[in-house]
Write a protein that holds these residues in place. Structure first.
Motif, PDB file in Angstrom:
ATOM      1  N   ALA A  39       1.000  -1.301  -0.075  1.00 20.69           N
ATOM      2  CA  ALA A  39       0.265  -0.652   0.214  1.00 20.69           C
ATOM      3  C   ALA A  39       0.691   0.929  -0.543  1.00 20.69           C
ATOM      4  CB  ALA A  39      -0.723  -0.190   1.016  1.00 20.69           C
ATOM      5  N   LYS A  42       3.727   2.180   2.973  1.00 22.89           N
ATOM      6  CA  LYS A  42       3.842   0.980   3.853  1.00 22.89           C
ATOM      7  C   LYS A  42       5.018   0.101   2.995  1.00 22.89           C
ATOM      8  CE  LYS A  42      -0.785   1.314   5.753  1.00 22.89           C
ATOM      9  NZ  LYS A  42      -1.909   0.492   6.495  1.00 22.89           N
ATOM     10  N   SER A  61      -5.215 -10.567   8.082  1.00 18.67           N
ATOM     11  CA  SER A  61      -6.167  -9.378   7.617  1.00 18.67           C
ATOM     12  C   SER A  61      -6.863 -10.200   6.703  1.00 18.67           C
ATOM     13  CB  SER A  61      -5.318  -8.046   7.253  1.00 18.67           C
ATOM     14  OG  SER A  61      -4.299  -8.263   6.539  1.00 18.67           O
ATOM     15  N   LYS A  85     -11.713  -4.612   1.554  1.00 21.47           N
ATOM     16  CA  LYS A  85     -12.519  -3.499   1.866  1.00 21.47           C
ATOM     17  C   LYS A  85     -11.370  -1.984   1.154  1.00 21.47           C
ATOM     18  CE  LYS A  85     -13.233  -6.047   5.988  1.00 21.47           C
ATOM     19  NZ  LYS A  85     -11.965  -6.845   7.779  1.00 21.47           N
ATOM     20  N   PRO A  86     -11.344  -1.083   2.113  1.00 22.33           N
ATOM     21  CA  PRO A  86     -10.491   0.638   1.267  1.00 22.33           C
ATOM     22  C   PRO A  86      -9.071   0.420   1.949  1.00 22.33           C
ATOM     23  CG  PRO A  86     -12.547   1.345   2.506  1.00 22.33           C
ATOM     24  CD  PRO A  86     -12.490  -0.348   2.852  1.00 22.33           C
ATOM     25  N   GLU A  87      -8.941  -0.452   3.063  1.00 22.83           N
ATOM     26  CA  GLU A  87      -7.347  -0.886   3.650  1.00 22.83           C
ATOM     27  C   GLU A  87      -7.380  -1.804   2.540  1.00 22.83           C
ATOM     28  OE1 GLU A  87      -9.902  -0.633   5.596  1.00 22.83           O
ATOM     29  OE2 GLU A  87     -10.901  -1.820   6.883  1.00 22.83           O
ATOM     30  N   ASP A  88      -7.870  -2.680   1.690  1.00 20.62           N
ATOM     31  CA  ASP A  88      -7.725  -4.183   0.675  1.00 20.62           C
ATOM     32  C   ASP A  88      -6.628  -2.834  -0.732  1.00 20.62           C
ATOM     33  OD1 ASP A  88      -9.652  -5.895   1.973  1.00 20.62           O
ATOM     34  OD2 ASP A  88      -7.682  -6.157   1.913  1.00 20.62           O
ATOM     35  N   THR A  89      -6.880  -1.755   0.227  1.00 26.23           N
ATOM     36  CA  THR A  89      -5.990  -0.686  -1.399  1.00 26.23           C
ATOM     37  C   THR A  89      -4.558  -0.736  -1.561  1.00 26.23           C
ATOM     38  OG1 THR A  89      -8.081   0.860  -2.060  1.00 26.23           O
ATOM     39  CG2 THR A  89      -6.108   1.211  -2.461  1.00 26.23           C
ATOM     40  N   SER A 112     -12.326   1.579  -3.322  1.00 26.29           N
ATOM     41  CA  SER A 112     -13.389   3.047  -3.249  1.00 26.29           C
ATOM     42  C   SER A 112     -14.760   3.119  -3.320  1.00 26.29           C
ATOM     43  CB  SER A 112     -12.439   3.920  -3.252  1.00 26.29           C
ATOM     44  OG  SER A 112     -13.192   5.592  -3.307  1.00 26.29           O
TER      45      SER A 112
END
Length: 113
Positions: A39, A42, A61, A85-89, A112
């Motif tokens: 990401a 990260k 996760s 989920k957005p955090e999978d972007t 998104s």
């Protein structure tokens, strides 16, 4: 060795995508195949692995949402991603490991609304 990941794209939260990783110039069935992601801002992290024997492991996760699989006849590994989920972007990369690690170019997944 060539690894080509594809199948990324833009998807809404709660949606799904299936990534594929096509391998060539390797004895595919002998390799453990993994998916990593990175990401923005990260470090690259391990998402899922499937061994040459078909055993699988997942990052906490993504457990229960992602499924890694392989088709040795097609020299292809897959990552089915559900309930995104957005955090999978991230940019998703495939990796082939058999003593030596081989990396393919990544494919971008954007979650998104």
């Amino acid at each position: 060795v060539q690894l080509q990941a594809f199948g990324g794209g833009l998807v809404q939260p709660g949606g799904f995508l299936k990534l594929s990783c096509a391998a060539s110039r390797i004895s595919f069935s002998m390799y453990a195949m993994s998916w990593y992601r990175q990401a923005p801002g990260k470090q690259r992290e391990l998402v899922a692995t499937i061994s040459s024997g078909g055993s699988t492991n997942y990052a906490d996760s993504v457990k229960g949402r992602f499924t890694v699989s392989r088709d040795n006849a097609k020299n292809t590994a897959y990552l089915q991603m559900n309930s995104l989920k957005p955090e999978d972007t991230a940019i998703y990369y495939c990796n082939a490991a058999f003593g030596i690690n081989h990396w393919g170019k990544g494919t971008l997944v954007t979650v998104s609304s």
